[in-house]
Design an enzyme around this catalytic site. Structure first.
Site, PDB file in Angstrom:
ATOM      1  N   LYS A   1       0.818  -1.196   0.000  1.00 32.91           N
ATOM      2  CA  LYS A   1       0.000   0.000   0.000  1.00 32.91           C
ATOM      3  C   LYS A   1       0.862   1.260   0.000  1.00 32.91           C
ATOM      4  O   LYS A   1       0.412   2.320  -0.380  1.00 32.91           O
ATOM      5  CB  LYS A   1      -0.858   0.048   1.281  1.00 32.91           C
ATOM      6  CG  LYS A   1      -1.818  -1.057   1.462  1.00 32.91           C
ATOM      7  CD  LYS A   1      -2.507  -0.846   2.841  1.00 32.91           C
ATOM      8  CE  LYS A   1      -3.208  -2.072   3.291  1.00 32.91           C
ATOM      9  NZ  LYS A   1      -3.658  -1.950   4.688  1.00 32.91           N
ATOM     10  N   GLY A   2       2.095   1.126   0.468  1.00 36.70           N
ATOM     11  CA  GLY A   2       2.928   2.294   0.750  1.00 36.70           C
ATOM     12  C   GLY A   2       3.085   3.286  -0.389  1.00 36.70           C
ATOM     13  O   GLY A   2       3.205   4.484  -0.155  1.00 36.70           O
TER      14      GLY A   2
ATOM     15  N   ASP B   1       7.630   2.960  -2.731  1.00 31.77           N
ATOM     16  CA  ASP B   1       7.750   3.996  -1.698  1.00 31.77           C
ATOM     17  C   ASP B   1       9.159   4.046  -1.118  1.00 31.77           C
ATOM     18  O   ASP B   1       9.757   5.102  -1.006  1.00 31.77           O
ATOM     19  CB  ASP B   1       6.708   3.787  -0.576  1.00 31.77           C
ATOM     20  CG  ASP B   1       6.710   2.378   0.002  1.00 31.77           C
ATOM     21  OD1 ASP B   1       7.396   1.485  -0.541  1.00 31.77           O
ATOM     22  OD2 ASP B   1       6.010   2.150   1.003  1.00 31.77           O
TER      23      ASP B   1
ATOM     24  N   ASP C   1      14.425  -0.846   1.174  1.00 32.29           N
ATOM     25  CA  ASP C   1      15.092  -1.048   2.455  1.00 32.29           C
ATOM     26  C   ASP C   1      16.080  -2.217   2.284  1.00 32.29           C
ATOM     27  O   ASP C   1      17.182  -2.018   1.786  1.00 32.29           O
ATOM     28  CB  ASP C   1      13.983  -1.331   3.478  1.00 32.29           C
ATOM     29  CG  ASP C   1      14.467  -1.399   4.898  1.00 32.29           C
ATOM     30  OD1 ASP C   1      15.373  -0.647   5.247  1.00 32.29           O
ATOM     31  OD2 ASP C   1      13.928  -2.204   5.679  1.00 32.29           O
TER      32      ASP C   1
ATOM     33  N   LYS D   1      17.066   3.469   1.213  1.00 26.85           N
ATOM     34  CA  LYS D   1      17.865   3.309   2.442  1.00 26.85           C
ATOM     35  C   LYS D   1      18.970   2.308   2.138  1.00 26.85           C
ATOM     36  O   LYS D   1      18.901   1.144   2.548  1.00 26.85           O
ATOM     37  CB  LYS D   1      16.973   2.736   3.565  1.00 26.85           C
ATOM     38  CG  LYS D   1      16.268   3.765   4.404  1.00 26.85           C
ATOM     39  CD  LYS D   1      15.872   3.219   5.774  1.00 26.85           C
ATOM     40  CE  LYS D   1      14.561   2.496   5.761  1.00 26.85           C
ATOM     41  NZ  LYS D   1      13.998   2.207   7.106  1.00 26.85           N
TER      42      LYS D   1
ATOM     43  N   ASP E   1       3.770   3.666   6.482  1.00 26.23           N
ATOM     44  CA  ASP E   1       3.071   3.472   7.754  1.00 26.23           C
ATOM     45  C   ASP E   1       3.944   2.876   8.842  1.00 26.23           C
ATOM     46  O   ASP E   1       5.026   2.364   8.586  1.00 26.23           O
ATOM     47  CB  ASP E   1       1.900   2.499   7.545  1.00 26.23           C
ATOM     48  CG  ASP E   1       2.392   1.062   7.373  1.00 26.23           C
ATOM     49  OD1 ASP E   1       3.292   0.842   6.541  1.00 26.23           O
ATOM     50  OD2 ASP E   1       1.911   0.173   8.100  1.00 26.23           O
TER      51      ASP E   1
ATOM     52  N   ARG F   1       0.009   7.003   7.276  1.00 29.52           N
ATOM     53  CA  ARG F   1       0.103   7.085   5.813  1.00 29.52           C
ATOM     54  C   ARG F   1      -0.411   8.430   5.302  1.00 29.52           C
ATOM     55  O   ARG F   1      -0.048   8.883   4.230  1.00 29.52           O
ATOM     56  CB  ARG F   1      -0.725   5.969   5.152  1.00 29.52           C
ATOM     57  CG  ARG F   1      -0.236   4.567   5.441  1.00 29.52           C
ATOM     58  CD  ARG F   1      -0.951   3.592   4.527  1.00 29.52           C
ATOM     59  NE  ARG F   1      -0.820   2.203   4.944  1.00 29.52           N
ATOM     60  CZ  ARG F   1       0.192   1.402   4.639  1.00 29.52           C
ATOM     61  NH1 ARG F   1       1.188   1.866   3.912  1.00 29.52           N
ATOM     62  NH2 ARG F   1       0.226   0.153   5.041  1.00 29.52           N
TER      63      ARG F   1
HETATM   64  P1  IMP Z   1      12.390  -4.258   1.673  1.00 26.51           P
HETATM   65  O1  IMP Z   1      11.867  -5.497   1.024  1.00 26.51           O
HETATM   66  O2  IMP Z   1      13.119  -4.558   2.941  1.00 26.51           O
HETATM   67  O3  IMP Z   1      13.196  -3.398   0.740  1.00 26.51           O
HETATM   68  O4  IMP Z   1      11.173  -3.445   2.237  1.00 26.51           O
HETATM   69  C1  IMP Z   1      10.241  -2.921   1.459  1.00 26.51           C
HETATM   70  C2  IMP Z   1       9.006  -2.484   2.196  1.00 26.51           C
HETATM   71  O5  IMP Z   1       9.167  -2.388   3.622  1.00 26.51           O
HETATM   72  C3  IMP Z   1       8.668  -1.106   1.738  1.00 26.51           C
HETATM   73  O6  IMP Z   1       7.948  -1.118   0.540  1.00 26.51           O
HETATM   74  C4  IMP Z   1       7.881  -0.568   2.918  1.00 26.51           C
HETATM   75  O7  IMP Z   1       6.538  -0.924   2.807  1.00 26.51           O
HETATM   76  C5  IMP Z   1       8.505  -1.250   4.130  1.00 26.51           C
HETATM   77  N1  IMP Z   1       9.481  -0.342   4.797  1.00 26.51           N
HETATM   78  C6  IMP Z   1      10.818  -0.390   4.760  1.00 26.51           C
HETATM   79  N2  IMP Z   1      11.386   0.603   5.463  1.00 26.51           N
HETATM   80  C7  IMP Z   1      10.358   1.322   5.964  1.00 26.51           C
HETATM   81  C8  IMP Z   1      10.302   2.523   6.773  1.00 26.51           C
HETATM   82  O8  IMP Z   1      11.293   3.145   7.181  1.00 26.51           O
HETATM   83  N3  IMP Z   1       9.044   2.956   7.060  1.00 26.51           N
HETATM   84  C9  IMP Z   1       7.903   2.329   6.634  1.00 26.51           C
HETATM   85  N4  IMP Z   1       7.923   1.222   5.881  1.00 26.51           N
HETATM   86  C10 IMP Z   1       9.139   0.724   5.546  1.00 26.51           C
HETATM   87 MG    MG Z   2       5.935  -0.832   0.223  1.00 24.63          MG
END
Ligand code: IMP
Ligand code: MG
Length: 183
Positions: A50-51, A107, A110, A138, A166, A172
């Protein structure tokens, strides 16, 4: 985390790190760049729910050439601030993407796991091209080797909320990006 009052809600917003004006300025630039790359073939913006819904809504309005939109849902975070490490596709695209330039609209990147899986999946469907644009990156937290084609802002390793992002489904609706208060 439980938010039982407006006081709790406000207490969790530690400080604004990217203002709504800064976000809008970066989006206008990105929209212009995407529009200038248009070669007459259909563009499909794919938003990862949803982000990314707020970013998608603003980005598509900054694009001045024909484009379609589609949605996918992938969950990798649950109620807390740490990654589960499990990426689960819970909503998929309806379109056959083989005749589209696909741009994934995210969004935040990470660990990179979510996007890595989505990119692999969509590449397998042979789009004309595939690019990834993310509002936030990040890079310090990366667990898989993944670099977006466009990142509007690069941020240090802290948990952020607002503008679609969120914590436990709250925040959000904030029009800016803020650091989340872990206390
Ligand atoms: P990844 O797979 O670890 O890259 O994470 C992706 C998802 O984790 C993103 O699309 C966000 O929905 C969530 N996420 C990662 N970091 C944050 C943050 O700092 N705040 C809120 N949601 C986050
Ligand atoms: Mg996301």
């Amino acid at each position: 985390m439980s938010i039982n009052s407006l006081k709790d809600f406000n207490q969790k917003i530690k400080r604004v790190i990217i203002t709504k004006e800064q976000i809008q300025e970066a989006i206008q630039k990105a929209g212009k760049q995407i529009s200038e790359s248009y070669d007459g073939k259909p563009i499909l913006l794919v938003s990862v729910l949803k982000g990314a819904f707020v970013f998608m809504a603003d980005l598509c309005r900054a694009i001045t050439v024909p484009c379609e939109i589609g949605f996918m849902c992938a969950k990798s975070y649950y109620n807390g601030t740490s990654s589960s490490g499990v990426v689960n596709i819970t909503l998929d695209l309806e379109q056959d993407i083989s005749n589209y330039h696909v741009i994934i609209v995210e969004d935040i990147i990470d660990t990179g796991r979510t996007l890595n899986d989505i990119v692999k999946l969509l590449k397998g469907r042979n789009p004309l091209s595939l690019r990834v644009i993310t509002l936030l990156d990040k890079p310090d937290r990366r667990l898989v080797d993944f670099t977006p084609d466009m990142a509007l802002f690069t941020i240090p390793d802290f948990f952020v909320i607002g503008y679609g992002l969120d914590c436990g489904e709250y925040f959000r609706n904030l029009p800016y990006i803020a650091e989340y208060n872990q206390d």
